[in-house]
Design an enzyme around this catalytic site. Sequence first.
Site, PDB file in Angstrom:
ATOM      1  N   GLU A  93       0.814  -1.221   0.000  1.00 21.20           N
ATOM      2  CA  GLU A  93       0.000   0.000   0.000  1.00 21.20           C
ATOM      3  C   GLU A  93       0.844   1.266   0.000  1.00 21.20           C
ATOM      4  O   GLU A  93       0.503   2.260  -0.653  1.00 21.20           O
ATOM      5  CB  GLU A  93      -0.950   0.008   1.193  1.00 21.20           C
ATOM      6  CG  GLU A  93      -2.058  -1.056   1.123  1.00 21.20           C
ATOM      7  CD  GLU A  93      -1.625  -2.413   1.637  1.00 21.20           C
ATOM      8  OE1 GLU A  93      -0.472  -2.526   2.127  1.00 21.20           O
ATOM      9  OE2 GLU A  93      -2.417  -3.368   1.559  1.00 21.20           O
ATOM     10  N   HIS A 143     -11.438  -4.989   8.684  1.00 23.21           N
ATOM     11  CA  HIS A 143     -12.250  -4.925   7.461  1.00 23.21           C
ATOM     12  C   HIS A 143     -13.524  -4.108   7.649  1.00 23.21           C
ATOM     13  O   HIS A 143     -14.425  -4.169   6.824  1.00 23.21           O
ATOM     14  CB  HIS A 143     -12.633  -6.332   7.001  1.00 23.21           C
ATOM     15  CG  HIS A 143     -11.488  -7.174   6.531  1.00 23.21           C
ATOM     16  ND1 HIS A 143     -10.475  -7.580   7.355  1.00 23.21           N
ATOM     17  CD2 HIS A 143     -11.188  -7.690   5.308  1.00 23.21           C
ATOM     18  CE1 HIS A 143      -9.614  -8.328   6.673  1.00 23.21           C
ATOM     19  NE2 HIS A 143     -10.031  -8.404   5.430  1.00 23.21           N
TER      20      HIS A 143
END
Lengths: 330, 326
Positions: B61, B130
């Site tokens: 990322e 999540h």
Amino acid sequence: MSTLPNETLVEMQRRMLRIRRFDERASKMVKRGQIPGTVHTSIGQEAQVVGATMALGDDDYMSGNHRSHGHPIGKGSPLGPLMAELVGKATGVCGGKGGSLHLADFNVGSLGESGIVGSSIPIATGAALSSKVLDNGRVALAFFGDGAANQGCLYESMNMAGVWDLPVIYLCENNQYALSTPAHTVTSGVIAERAAGFGMPGVRVEDGQDVLKVYEAVSAAVENARSGGGPTLVEVITYRYNEHSEGLRLGTDYRDALERESWVGRDPILSFRKHLVDSGVATEDEMDQLEIDVLAEVEEAFEFSQESPFPEPEVAFLDLYTDNPIGAHA
Amino acid sequence: MTTTMTMAKALNAGLRAAMEADPKVLMMGEDVGKLGGVFRITDGLQKDFGEDRVIDTPLAESAILGTAVGLAMRGYRPVCEIQFDGFVYPAYDQIVSQVAKIHFRSRGRMPMPIVIRIPFGGGIGAVEHHSESPEAQFAHTAGLKVVACSHPTDAYWMIQQAIAADDPVVFLEPKRQYHGEKAEVDTEATPPPLFTSRTVREGSDLTLLAYGPTVRLCRDAALAASEEGRSLEVIDLRTLSPLDLEPVFASVRRTGHAVVVHEAARSLGMGSEIAARIQQECFYALEAPVLRVAGFDTPYPPSRIEEEYLPDLDRVLDAVDRSLAY
């Protein structure tokens, strides 16, 4: 490897079977709504997991990742509290607050797992630093996948381990896909060869479906680390049979059906059973009995998970701080 | 032309329109190309626009955002997908230290037209990392703009407007609504400007403020309250940085009551800033303190108990009762 006692060899098979049956059960439980959310199974990767975990001593550390049901099982955790954790029960290894991504049994040297890919690699490195400072001979092993092999924190960690000669093993579980992305499309060069840049040995186990080959490679790395030789990067080539996570419906084939079939055709558990029988370590009957015993263990773990109580919702407020000063929430 | 779309389809159509409109628009992220993203938001785009414009990146990322900065410096408009909210933190350094500061640091010579798409919020029964709501952390960072869509029509237009914007935009998508409520999206309409809030239901007794996943909840709450004879106004904030609060102040001056609803933890969340501004601008009109209905100040819980963590109809209506009874 012929020097391994028969009981160790049978224990390898037992632990691989435990992982397989545990995860098959977990997969079924997700589909039936008995486990909230999802799980990431280790089915297909049992040889890689058990070969590595059994090369560690009881006092050695390991850190996991999002696909970490197999790691505590491989290191000898009882199945009941693991299954209970999946279901979110108070008797789970994290009291039901961790779930599938945190099947962290600290009793077997686990340093925890994380769904943030790569994030537990430096943690194992820190544990190894403590071992070096304390000179206590305990080795740490970080499990991570081919996806994590492209995260920067791996290389930050490897550099520290290299320069400080830390007793740590970086174990890349290369199952060849980061979710749907084929490793070869996003990975420059060979992962194991990256070790050279940090002045540490890099070993590639091409047949990660052979538990003995993995065991041999990791044992050598562990021995080297324990005797002050520093870190090793071990890359193991393996394959996951199931989807990235259970119930994930991607609606597209990113893997070739024949590819999967060919890997299933060299199943680590079936091949090792054959090896054990052919080499006279165990009889077919003994292997059948082992299957029955493991199934019973998993069934018992399931019953335990079902009978155990859920934690009270208030528990969600506990343990955030050492003194739990969470106030009223008006 | 009007098409019925889910939010996922609307975002996909919006991204497609943006790529057609400007060849400098690129998509990048984990599994966004061949697969089309785990939520299928970029479905079909690589097939139609090629691998140079829809890029399957390594799982890295920080490098995704860093390379987007380099691309933006050379005139591209990268749209980076972060696979799940909790995965943004490895990229946090690049976002906060580089993306947010380069235009300022370069004395305006180097715009950063980067869109960072983040599926956010809970309610889908997911595992840890999540279901998070990191908006305040980005809204707190000067140099970033932060928006959240709540509806397929907004999703379609806002993503195109965010891509066309010359500043970096953190674009928050309420993942639980991706495949939920459908809407008729008029792809030829003229959308409102991106950085504006919008009244989605008029009312006179109290002002409910929401964004992203809680807009639907507040609409439902207003409907339920109307059966009890209470008239609640619902404003979809849409933009969290900059905040567009003039319509909020006008509403609160009429109603005298305000409740802010978000999934993110309460302390130092968006509700804190909004409450502070309302009390500053509407002090004499307020008949009750501004209340906040939010997630609790804990990590997001295991999904088995997420319904107890997330603001729900009862908690919103309870806050409404408390405000009106004050």
